[in-house]
Design a protein around this motif. Structure first.
Motif, PDB file in Angstrom:
ATOM      1  N   ALA A 166       0.831  -1.212   0.000  1.00 42.91           N
ATOM      2  CA  ALA A 166       0.000   0.000   0.000  1.00 42.91           C
ATOM      3  C   ALA A 166       0.863   1.259   0.000  1.00 42.91           C
ATOM      4  O   ALA A 166       0.555   2.244  -0.690  1.00 42.91           O
ATOM      5  N   GLU A 167       1.947   1.241   0.774  1.00 39.72           N
ATOM      6  CA  GLU A 167       2.868   2.380   0.797  1.00 39.72           C
ATOM      7  C   GLU A 167       3.612   2.504  -0.532  1.00 39.72           C
ATOM      8  O   GLU A 167       3.876   3.612  -1.010  1.00 39.72           O
ATOM      9  N   GLN A 168       3.933   1.378  -1.120  1.00 37.69           N
ATOM     10  CA  GLN A 168       4.700   1.380  -2.362  1.00 37.69           C
ATOM     11  C   GLN A 168       3.916   2.017  -3.507  1.00 37.69           C
ATOM     12  O   GLN A 168       4.485   2.710  -4.350  1.00 37.69           O
ATOM     13  N   ARG A 169       2.594   1.796  -3.530  1.00 40.35           N
ATOM     14  CA  ARG A 169       1.770   2.362  -4.608  1.00 40.35           C
ATOM     15  C   ARG A 169       1.816   3.892  -4.608  1.00 40.35           C
ATOM     16  O   ARG A 169       1.679   4.523  -5.653  1.00 40.35           O
ATOM     17  N   LYS A 170       2.019   4.473  -3.427  1.00 41.26           N
ATOM     18  CA  LYS A 170       2.046   5.935  -3.342  1.00 41.26           C
ATOM     19  C   LYS A 170       3.299   6.517  -3.992  1.00 41.26           C
ATOM     20  O   LYS A 170       3.336   7.708  -4.305  1.00 41.26           O
ATOM     21  N   LEU A 171       4.315   5.699  -4.190  1.00 34.29           N
ATOM     22  CA  LEU A 171       5.582   6.192  -4.736  1.00 34.29           C
ATOM     23  C   LEU A 171       5.558   6.315  -6.248  1.00 34.29           C
ATOM     24  O   LEU A 171       6.432   6.960  -6.831  1.00 34.29           O
ATOM     25  N   GLY A 172       4.578   5.682  -6.877  1.00 32.03           N
ATOM     26  CA  GLY A 172       4.510   5.728  -8.335  1.00 32.03           C
ATOM     27  C   GLY A 172       5.190   4.540  -8.973  1.00 32.03           C
ATOM     28  O   GLY A 172       5.958   3.804  -8.334  1.00 32.03           O
ATOM     29  N   ASP A 173       4.927   4.354 -10.269  1.00 30.74           N
ATOM     30  CA  ASP A 173       5.479   3.247 -11.036  1.00 30.74           C
ATOM     31  C   ASP A 173       6.715   3.714 -11.788  1.00 30.74           C
ATOM     32  O   ASP A 173       6.619   4.546 -12.701  1.00 30.74           O
ATOM     33  N   GLY A 174       7.868   3.195 -11.433  1.00 30.86           N
ATOM     34  CA  GLY A 174       9.120   3.611 -12.049  1.00 30.86           C
ATOM     35  C   GLY A 174       9.220   3.268 -13.523  1.00 30.86           C
ATOM     36  O   GLY A 174      10.062   3.814 -14.230  1.00 30.86           O
ATOM     37  N   HIS A 175       8.361   2.360 -13.993  1.00 26.81           N
ATOM     38  CA  HIS A 175       8.371   2.014 -15.410  1.00 26.81           C
ATOM     39  C   HIS A 175       7.528   2.994 -16.247  1.00 26.81           C
ATOM     40  O   HIS A 175       7.566   2.934 -17.472  1.00 26.81           O
ATOM     41  N   ASN A 176       6.782   3.844 -15.572  1.00 33.01           N
ATOM     42  CA  ASN A 176       5.901   4.794 -16.259  1.00 33.01           C
ATOM     43  C   ASN A 176       6.372   6.217 -15.947  1.00 33.01           C
ATOM     44  O   ASN A 176       6.054   6.776 -14.902  1.00 33.01           O
ATOM     45  N   ALA A 177       7.136   6.786 -16.877  1.00 30.66           N
ATOM     46  CA  ALA A 177       7.688   8.119 -16.639  1.00 30.66           C
ATOM     47  C   ALA A 177       6.623   9.190 -16.572  1.00 30.66           C
ATOM     48  O   ALA A 177       6.880  10.306 -16.088  1.00 30.66           O
ATOM     49  N   ALA A 178       5.406   8.877 -17.045  1.00 29.30           N
ATOM     50  CA  ALA A 178       4.314   9.852 -17.010  1.00 29.30           C
ATOM     51  C   ALA A 178       3.457   9.718 -15.766  1.00 29.30           C
ATOM     52  O   ALA A 178       2.422  10.392 -15.645  1.00 29.30           O
ATOM     53  N   ASP A 179       3.847   8.883 -14.829  1.00 32.45           N
ATOM     54  CA  ASP A 179       3.070   8.701 -13.602  1.00 32.45           C
ATOM     55  C   ASP A 179       2.963  10.037 -12.862  1.00 32.45           C
ATOM     56  O   ASP A 179       3.962  10.759 -12.714  1.00 32.45           O
ATOM     57  N   PRO A 180       1.770  10.400 -12.387  1.00 30.39           N
ATOM     58  CA  PRO A 180       1.590  11.685 -11.676  1.00 30.39           C
ATOM     59  C   PRO A 180       2.508  11.841 -10.460  1.00 30.39           C
ATOM     60  O   PRO A 180       2.791  12.970 -10.033  1.00 30.39           O
TER      61      PRO A 180
END
Length: 478
Positions: free
Chosen positions: A280-294
């Motif tokens: 759950a905490e990890q999801r808040k950090l964003g997806d490192g494979h998606n450079a367009a992640d907010p």
């Protein structure tokens, strides 16, 4: 002094005439010899195998062809922990913690391949180690040998004669103690041989000597307890029963209570529970494979300002590599928090368990033994930290290559454009960012420091038992 040695010699003569005692001694000797030889051979084989596997893993990593650096992040690497030389005597926690870790980007894997192969190799001896024999069986042998040391003299009527001839209770007790000490010295020989073997294989002589000294004190303690019981109690059956109860309590009951108490007092959440919270905490950090992640909008703003450009396409570096590096750093910080919390809980449980050495010398000698051998929990935790540092360094080095050596446009189009895909393949010389990993035991001083407290508990036990025996021997009467 001659009279004291004659008492010890007579005690040995009586032991050698007893078929039961000789048979029990032979059984223990065979078990100790067999287990020591098998364990020494197994540990030597595992040590060479894991070192060879570590070298092979590095060579395989370096031999990978030209490819995208992030593919190498996922290709991963292995870290192995070879057993230290003294693991031939004291395997410690190695059998349950796992000896290797697969290192890859975006996650921290647990150690794997616990020592199950030993069970197949050793068959019925799988649960026996030289350390467990010294901790459990040798005290039983001393009980069998010595529970009637002075009771035999009392029951046969020779005690009254010896006292009438001017022998004191202290001299009698000293002669019996020398007889037991000779038994202890003989059974210390296998441990001394294993210690010398470990020194020849690179172990520090100080820690090997400390291990021998710890078990010598431990067996002397049991010999003192046995002698005290034979002086204080008036019947063989009572003496044997009381000593067996003390052995059961100290060697089996207290350790089990200590495990339950430490687990109950310091509750460590299970892996599934921890993983769910961490996810759950990890999801808040964003997806490192998606450079367009907010989640990376603020980072994008800072990087654009730093290079004074309007769009990520105008950056002199690859934005996707920047995101990969930033994401890995943030994720690793989060993973390390949970990993450190877990290790702190385990260390607290271990510390509480070791405090029960005040109630059981078996716990004290086991703790000292694992610390000196370099097979304790602290060593395993250091392996986890060092392998994680290796993982983070090589992942971030590859992310740096991704950011500085690849074009952002090619990186974006490599799935649809074969030429772009070819240009995003980095020369395999870049894989040399991986550092050589060779895990070694802690220094002798560190291991001696960790073993100091349990060794002090053993000395305290020996002093108290010796004082009780001395006072009882002074009051010996018919």
């Amino acid at each position: 002094m001659n009279k004291i040695f004659r008492i010890a010699k007579e005690e040995w003569r009586l032991w050698l005439r007893s078929k039961v005692i000789v048979l029990a001694t032979l059984i223990v000797a065979v078990l100790l010899t067999t287990t020591s030889v098998l364990t020494v051979n197994r540990v030597a084989s595992e040590q060479s195998q894991r070192l060879a596997q570590q070298v092979a893993a590095e060579e395989t990593f370096f031999a990978q062809p030209d490819r995208h650096p992030h593919r190498m992040v996922h290709y991963g690497h292995y870290a192995f922990r070879p057993p230290p030389p003294l693991a031939a005597f004291e395997p410690g926690v190695d059998a349950v913690t796992g000896q290797s870790i697969f290192l890859e980007g975006h996650r921290q894997n647990t150690a794997m391949f616990a020592d199950t192969k030993a069970a197949a190799d050793l068959g019925g001896f799988a649960s026996l180690t030289p350390a467990s024999l010294y901790q459990l069986l040798l005290p039983l042998l001393l009980i069998v040998l010595g529970h009637a040391l002075l009771l035999r003299e009392r029951e046969s009527g020779t005690l009254a004669v010896m006292l009438a001839q001017g022998q004191s209770g202290l001299s009698l007790a000293t002669g019996k103690a020398i007889a037991l000490l000779a038994v202890i010295a003989i059974f210390m020989l296998p441990l001394i041989v294993v210690a010398i073997h470990s020194v020849l294989r690179g172990e520090n002589a100080l820690t090997a000597a400390g291990l021998v000294g710890s078990y010598f004190v431990y067996l002397c303690l049991w010999g003192t307890i046995v002698l005290a019981a034979s002086i204080i109690l008036k019947q063989r059956a009572v003496s044997l029963g009381a000593l067996i109860f003390i052995w059961l309590f100290a060697a089996l009951i207290v350790p089990r209570l200590a495990i339950n108490a430490s687990s109950a007092a310091i509750d460590a959440p299970g892996k599934i529970e921890s993983d769910l919270v961490m996810l759950a905490e990890q999801r808040k950090l964003g997806d490192g494979h998606n450079a367009a992640d907010p989640a990376f909008q603020q980072l994008q703003k800072e990087v654009l300002e730093q290079y004074d450009v309007e769009k990520i396409e105008d950056l002199p570096i690859n934005w996707r590599g920047v995101v990969a590096s930033f994401s890995e750093s943030e994720l690793t910080d989060l993973l390390n928090i949970y990993a450190e919390n877990r290790m702190e809980q385990e260390a607290s449980q271990s510390h509480l368990f070791n405090l029960f050495g005040l109630a059981s010398p078996a716990i004290a000698v086991g703790s000292a033994s694992r610390s000196l051998a370099g097979t304790d929990l602290a060593t395993h935790h250091r392996f986890l930290r060092e392998s994680e540092a290796l993982r983070f360094d090589f992942v971030q080095s590859l992310n740096e290559v991704h950011a500085n050596e690849l074009s952002y446009a090619d990186d974006m189009n490599r799935s649809s454009d074969p030429e772009a895909e070819r240009r995003t393949r980095v020369n395999s010389a870049a894989w040399r960012v991986l550092d050589e990993f060779r895990f070694v035991p802690d220094s002798a001083s560190d291991r001696m420091n960790r073993a100091a407290f349990p060794f002090a508990m053993l000395i305290l036990w020996l002093v108290l038992a010796g004082a009780a025996t001395f006072l009882a021997a002074r009051r010996v009467r018919v």
